[in-house]
Design an enzyme around this catalytic site. Structure first.
Site, PDB file in Angstrom:
ATOM      1  N   CYS A 133      54.151  60.018  40.432  1.00  0.00           N
ATOM      2  CA  CYS A 133      54.442  60.021  38.996  1.00  0.00           C
ATOM      3  C   CYS A 133      53.166  59.718  38.193  1.00  0.00           C
ATOM      4  O   CYS A 133      52.239  60.511  38.194  1.00  0.00           O
ATOM      5  CB  CYS A 133      55.580  59.060  38.681  1.00  0.00           C
ATOM      6  SG  CYS A 133      56.326  59.379  37.058  1.00  0.00           S
TER       7      CYS A 133
ATOM      8  N   HIS B  62      59.875  60.711  42.270  1.00  0.00           N
ATOM      9  CA  HIS B  62      59.850  59.405  42.950  1.00  0.00           C
ATOM     10  C   HIS B  62      60.466  59.521  44.354  1.00  0.00           C
ATOM     11  O   HIS B  62      61.687  59.463  44.499  1.00  0.00           O
ATOM     12  CB  HIS B  62      60.623  58.367  42.127  1.00  0.00           C
ATOM     13  CG  HIS B  62      59.902  57.949  40.889  1.00  0.00           C
ATOM     14  ND1 HIS B  62      58.988  56.921  40.877  1.00  0.00           N
ATOM     15  CD2 HIS B  62      59.938  58.440  39.629  1.00  0.00           C
ATOM     16  CE1 HIS B  62      58.499  56.786  39.652  1.00  0.00           C
ATOM     17  NE2 HIS B  62      59.055  57.699  38.876  1.00  0.00           N
TER      18      HIS B  62
ATOM     19  N   GLU C 246      60.503  57.310  46.588  1.00  0.00           N
ATOM     20  CA  GLU C 246      60.989  56.008  47.057  1.00  0.00           C
ATOM     21  C   GLU C 246      62.440  55.734  46.699  1.00  0.00           C
ATOM     22  O   GLU C 246      63.070  54.851  47.290  1.00  0.00           O
ATOM     23  CB  GLU C 246      60.087  54.887  46.518  1.00  0.00           C
ATOM     24  CG  GLU C 246      60.191  54.615  45.023  1.00  0.00           C
ATOM     25  CD  GLU C 246      59.321  55.526  44.153  1.00  0.00           C
ATOM     26  OE1 GLU C 246      59.095  55.175  42.987  1.00  0.00           O
ATOM     27  OE2 GLU C 246      58.876  56.590  44.642  1.00  0.00           O
TER      28      GLU C 246
END
Length: 525
Positions: free
Chosen positions: A85, A181, A183
């Site tokens: 990001c 993202h 994660e």
């Protein structure tokens, strides 16, 4: 024994709410990582000697003056770099690409990216295939700005309908940028991408696992403590319990655990702690029954913050008294964990995290002349639980719902009295027992009962009763920063209410708290 810190990833934090999640995901892969401020020095990076670097997300705009930048050394260190990001945007801008400010066309939430070329980061990964035969991936976006031109040497790896550079790569240098993202769980294959980066691209070995962490911790404790004695405040909570087990393995009977029963614990909790750690595991425990001392100190006090301070002060006084009886103790053990060590604070810009020198969790007296032992300070809570299981602690204890430090002192609203605590303990035990019976306990994030200092009229048989009110509270949350009230079945709530009113003499009414966070907090006080 392989050194569990030999292979490691450095994560530079630019202020994203997801940064700690990246670290937890890398640890889950089996690779050690640390989270540092973005404005770290070249010397510190060299000393840490990471196998790879991740530039995390952040709320700033690369296009703004004085926005955070990765240290130039990151791109000259000779190790792979992954920008996520904001991390991708600053990588692009710093290496000669372009970033434009988003004007009403950012991407927030679910998105589908289309892979344009093969890349080591996306090897053998797809969620679907486009009509043209290109792999598609479901990801989670959260960005306003976007890369408008990638640096020389990079290729476009993925795009979306509104983001022409959703992922980029310079395979030769091992530099990768993703606008989404990986994660978060909404990015379905995100963990596989992080595995590719840590294991395949950076060449890390998965040495970071519970058995190795325990082995390493015990070896380090033996080296640090030698033949000295250690004192630990054992609360029965997850962190202090795991510290106790690690120290017991490392130094045996040179550990003294001080367990203070403040009269504010759950039903039978003191007995359970003493039985498990004393009788079952054979630890040396000093049991201090201090119920009257705590209740006397809180008498007449109704204000929540004042109650917390009194409970903290009395605990410190008692622990100080007990530690003086352990004249040979040279070390104080604490259950400090990694999130305690990472503290939001003011670097030059006020936009970074800094590392505290240490986190004195218990607020213990400054004049205690002891060294500090913190065997969990590298670990996240989920890792502490996993090594607790490996050390033989019961699952139900390690995965219990959170319980506040001041205990029932903040679940009895207003002034705390023994009568109120006893009523609350009994009511809460029924609620928790019924949640387990209905297989609902692990489906809610936290559940407990609150004692309200108001009386309500009730009817029992032919008689009228005028007794106390309790509130049931159950919430669902991922991070405890925000929470929804749990939509428990009506018949279940009815069963709990009936049991409490019939079995706990002194309670005439049960209510259910349907407040979310925000605006309400999870605990009432």
């Amino acid at each position: 024994m392989s050194n569990i810190h030999d292979h490691k990833i450095l994560i530079l934090d630019f202020g994203s709410q997801y940064t700690q999640l990246i670290a937890r995901r890398i640890r889950e892969i089996g690779v050690y990582c640390e989270l540092w401020a973005w404005d770290v020095s070249e010397a510190q990076i060299r000393e840490f000697a990471p196998n790879g670097i991740i530039l995390a997300g952040g709320p700033e705009s690369v296009t703004a003056d004085n926005s955070p930048r990765a240290p130039e050394y990151v791109f000259n260190a000779g190790v792979p770099v992954l920008g996520i990001c904001y991390g991708m945007q600053t990588m692009s801008e710093q290496l000669g690409g372009k970033v434009i400010q988003g004007v009403g066309e950012g991407e927030f939430g679910y998105a589908q990216i289309e892979l344009q070329t093969t890349s080591a980061l996306f090897k053998s990964i797809e969620d679907a295939v486009s009509a043209e035969g290109k792999p598609l991936l479901d990801v989670w976006m959260s960005h306003g700005d976007k890369v408008s031109a990638i640096p020389d040497g990079f290729v476009t790896v993925a795009k979306t309908a509104t983001c022409p550079f959703a992922a980029m790569a310079n395979e030769e240098k091992g530099f990768y940028g993703v606008q989404f993202h990986p994660e978060v769980t909404h990015t379905r294959q995100g963990q596989r991408m992080l595995e590719h980066f840590a294991l395949d691209i950076c060449g890390c070995k998965a040495n970071w696992k519970p058995s190795s962490i325990i082995e390493d911790a015990i070896e380090r404790l033996k080296k640090q403590i030698g033949d000295d004695e250690v004192i630990l405040g054992l609360s029965g909570g997850v962190d202090s319990s795991v510290v106790a087990m690690l120290l017991h393995r490392a130094i045996g009977d040179k550990l003294t655990c001080v367990f203070v029963d403040n009269g504010l614990l759950r039903l039978n909790e003191a007995e359970q702690v003493l039985e498990m750690f004393g009788d079952h595991f054979g630890l040396n425990i000093v049991h201090v029954d201090a119920e009257n001392r705590f209740l006397d100190a809180m008498a007449g006090e109704a204000e929540p913050e004042a109650k917390r301070k009194i409970i903290g002060r009395v605990f410190v006084e008692i622990f100080d008294e007990e530690s003086k009886k352990c004249a040979n103790a040279k070390w104080l053990a604490q259950g400090t964990i990694y999130p305690d060590v990472i503290e939001s604070a003011g670097s030059a810009t006020g936009k970074a995290h800094v590392i505290k020198s240490h986190h004195n969790v218990g607020g213990l007296p400054a004049d205690m002349k002891m060294g500090l032992v913190e065997p969990l300070r590298e670990l996240f809570k989920d890792e502490v639980r996993k090594i607790g299981l490996e050390l033989g602690l019961p699952y139900n204890m390690l995965y219990r719902h959170p319980f506040p430090g001041p205990g029932l002192g903040v679940r009895v609203l207003g002034e705390v009295k023994k009568e109120y605590c006893d009523l609350l303990r009994s009511a809460d035990a029924i609620f928790i027992e019924e949640l387990h019976k209905a297989d609902l306990y692990n489906k809610v994030s936290q559940a407990f009962t609150v004692f309200l200092p108001v009386r309500s009229v009730g009817v029992m048989g032919d008689g009228r009763k005028y007794d106390w009110v309790v509130s049931l509270r159950a919430v669902e949350t991922i991070d405890f920063m925000t929470a929804h009230w749990a939509h428990l079945p009506y018949d279940f709530l009815g069963r709990v209410s009936n049991r409490i009113i019939n079995e706990v003499d002194g309670i005439s009414r049960v209510v259910y708290d349907i407040s979310g966070k925000p605006p309400a907090t999870i605990e009432w006080e």
